[in-house]
Write an enzyme that holds these catalytic residues in place. Structure first.
Site, mmCIF file in Angstrom:
data_model
loop_
_atom_site.group_PDB
_atom_site.id
_atom_site.type_symbol
_atom_site.label_atom_id
_atom_site.label_comp_id
_atom_site.label_asym_id
_atom_site.label_seq_id
_atom_site.Cartn_x
_atom_site.Cartn_y
_atom_site.Cartn_z
ATOM 1 C CB CYS A 56 -0.913 0.017 1.225
ATOM 2 S SG CYS A 56 -2.177 -1.262 1.228
ATOM 3 C CD GLN A 125 2.891 -5.611 3.288
ATOM 4 O OE1 GLN A 125 3.707 -4.737 3.605
ATOM 5 N NE2 GLN A 125 1.610 -5.352 3.112
ATOM 6 N N GLY A 194 -13.564 -6.969 2.211
ATOM 7 C CA GLY A 194 -12.293 -7.674 2.108
ATOM 8 C C GLY A 194 -12.141 -8.603 3.303
ATOM 9 N N GLY A 196 -8.593 -9.732 4.162
ATOM 10 C CA GLY A 196 -7.150 -9.897 4.315
ATOM 11 C C GLY A 196 -6.661 -9.485 5.687
ATOM 12 C CD GLU A 197 -0.962 -9.219 8.156
ATOM 13 O OE1 GLU A 197 -0.252 -9.006 9.150
ATOM 14 O OE2 GLU A 197 -0.501 -9.552 7.044
ATOM 15 C CG MET A 198 -5.475 -2.938 6.546
ATOM 16 S SD MET A 198 -4.437 -2.417 7.940
ATOM 17 C CE MET A 198 -2.863 -2.239 7.113
ATOM 18 C CB ILE A 199 -10.131 -6.581 6.332
ATOM 19 C CG1 ILE A 199 -10.271 -5.615 5.148
ATOM 20 C CG2 ILE A 199 -11.512 -6.938 6.885
ATOM 21 C CD1 ILE A 199 -10.999 -4.323 5.461
#
Length: 432
Positions: A56, A125, A194, A196-199
């Protein structure tokens, strides 16, 4: 081989440009092949190496190449690949050679270059980027060593400093912003787009506030359902989003879509259906999930990753002592790596010396075998073999000593004396 890092990040470019330079995961392998072969010189003496890190907050190309024009070639390739004029992209690009590239990799993996100081997600990442580059056959000795050292340094920094403690994450920042809009988050309906990890991180922080309802919408229904169940929420089909958006007071989105999934028209209809009750929207995706024009609507409070960065930086200021300690560790490890890199520069010379010496050896052995086959005295043949090898092996150093004069000669004499530990000094007149 020269190390080089080319990239843009949240320090040098706004999200509007970063999203245009981002690489979707499925594009990285073919992009690596093109980048490595076309712009890093497939005919170079050493095979070029490359890796792409795209998140991001950054898109970076890590290279090891003999091509002195790799910097210009990499920027040009990035421009052409994403169809962005060079004049528009170049002012935001940084190019870091050799030790600067090493230092940057160490800082990135340690969380020192992140918007959230000390965050750990970037390390995962980077490991994913290395795995992808390995699968694409784009890594070699130099980048492999760089990244292995990078991961070791990140572990050391996180294990011996407090760089990751008391950090304000993007997820926590999103909750703080929501609390500025709504008196009680516990009275609001929250939608996460979403899975994913951030969500997952955001859902964890918002769930702690006890919202009235927590819903997850994801392209893969099963994954969305699993995440929703973790927080006593429920899942809904992503396809229902346009008709049900008005039900939610808080919307947090972070998907891997290359195009916006929430458009201006859909939000306008949702605001109208809500009778202009405010909607708090957080877009953590790059490229963005929500069309930026949505932020201009009167009753919509839209925030991107860059907007949340200001809140995050407030928490970063209190940990400067940990930063200084981490930087000191990194600086020492950079010097260690550069020493290793310097030793690699002599490898081709050593390899050539071995090849030449082996060729001399084989030639003399072949000659000796012929003499033995002819019936010559073995002792005489061995003596001739050893004498020939001695003469040929010292021919190069002897010729060099005879060719140079002055200070160069003195330096060469000292060098040779180191090779032959029992060589007498030049002022030794004893003859022994």
């Amino acid at each position: 081989m020269q190390l080089l890092t080319i990239g843009i990040n949240h320090h040098t470019a706004p999200v509007a440009l970063r999203e245009r330079v981002a690489f979707p995961l499925e594009q990285i392998k073919p992009a690596l092949v093109t980048f490595k072969n076309v712009f890093l010189g497939p005919q170079a003496p050493n095979t070029p190496e490359a890796a792409i890190l795209s998140t991001c907050n950054r898109t970076e190309l890590y290279c090891a190449t003999d091509d002195r024009a790799a910097r210009e070639g990499a920027v040009r390739w990035l421009s052409e690949y994403h169809r962005i004029p060079v004049d528009e992209l170049a002012p935001h690009v940084y190019a870091l050679p050799q030790s600067e590239a090493v230092r940057h990799a160490f800082r990135v993996a340690s969380g020192l270059d992140s918007m959230v100081l000390g965050e750990t997600q970037i390390l995962g990442q980077m490991k994913d980027a290395v795995r992808t580059a390995t699968e694409a056959g784009a890594l070699g000795t130099y980048l492999n060593q760089l990244f292995q050292r990078t991961f070791a340094v990140a572990k050391e920094v996180r294990g011996t400093t407090e760089i990751g403690t008391q950090s304000v994450s993007m997820a926590a920042a999103a909750v703080r912003l929501a609390q500025r809009i709504f008196e009680k988050v516990s009275d609001q309906r929250v939608l996460f787009i979403g899975a994913g990890e951030m969500i997952e991180l955001c859902a964890t922080h918002f769930a702690a506030q006890g919202p009235r309802e927590l819903v997850v919408a994801n392209r893969t229904a099963e994954r969305g359902q699993r995440l929703a169940e973790r927080f006593n929420g429920r899942a809904m089909p992503l396809a229902d989003l346009p008709t049900r958006m008005h039900e939610f007071d808080i919307i947090v989105s972070c998907t891997a879509s290359t195009l916006p999934i929430i458009g201006l028209g859909a939000v306008e209809r949702a605001v109208k259906a809500r009778r202009h009750r405010p909607i708090f929207m957080v877009d953590l995706a790059v490229p963005r999930d929500i069309e930026p024009e949505v932020g201009k609507l009167k009753d919509v409070f839209l925030y991107t990753v860059d907007d949340l960065g200001a809140i995050v930086r407030e928490g970063n200021a209190s940990r400067q002592a940990a930063v200084a300690q981490a930087e000191a560790i990194i600086e020492t490890r950079v010097q260690n790596f550069m020493q290793w890199l310097d030793t690699r520069s002599v490898v081709p010379v050593i390899r050539h010396m071995h090849t030449q010496a082996d060729a001399l050896r084989r030639a003399e052995v072949e000659k000796a075998q012929k003499l033995l086959a002819r019936g010559d005295d073995p002792a005489a043949v061995l003596e001739a073999l050893s004498q020939a090898l001695t003469n040929k092996l010292i021919h190069g150093p002897t010729s060099a000593l005879n060719r140079v004069n002055g200070a160069d000669r003195d330096s060469l004499i000292d060098l040779m004396r180191g090779f032959y530990q029992h060589a007498p000094r030049s002022n030794d007149q004893s003859g022994h």
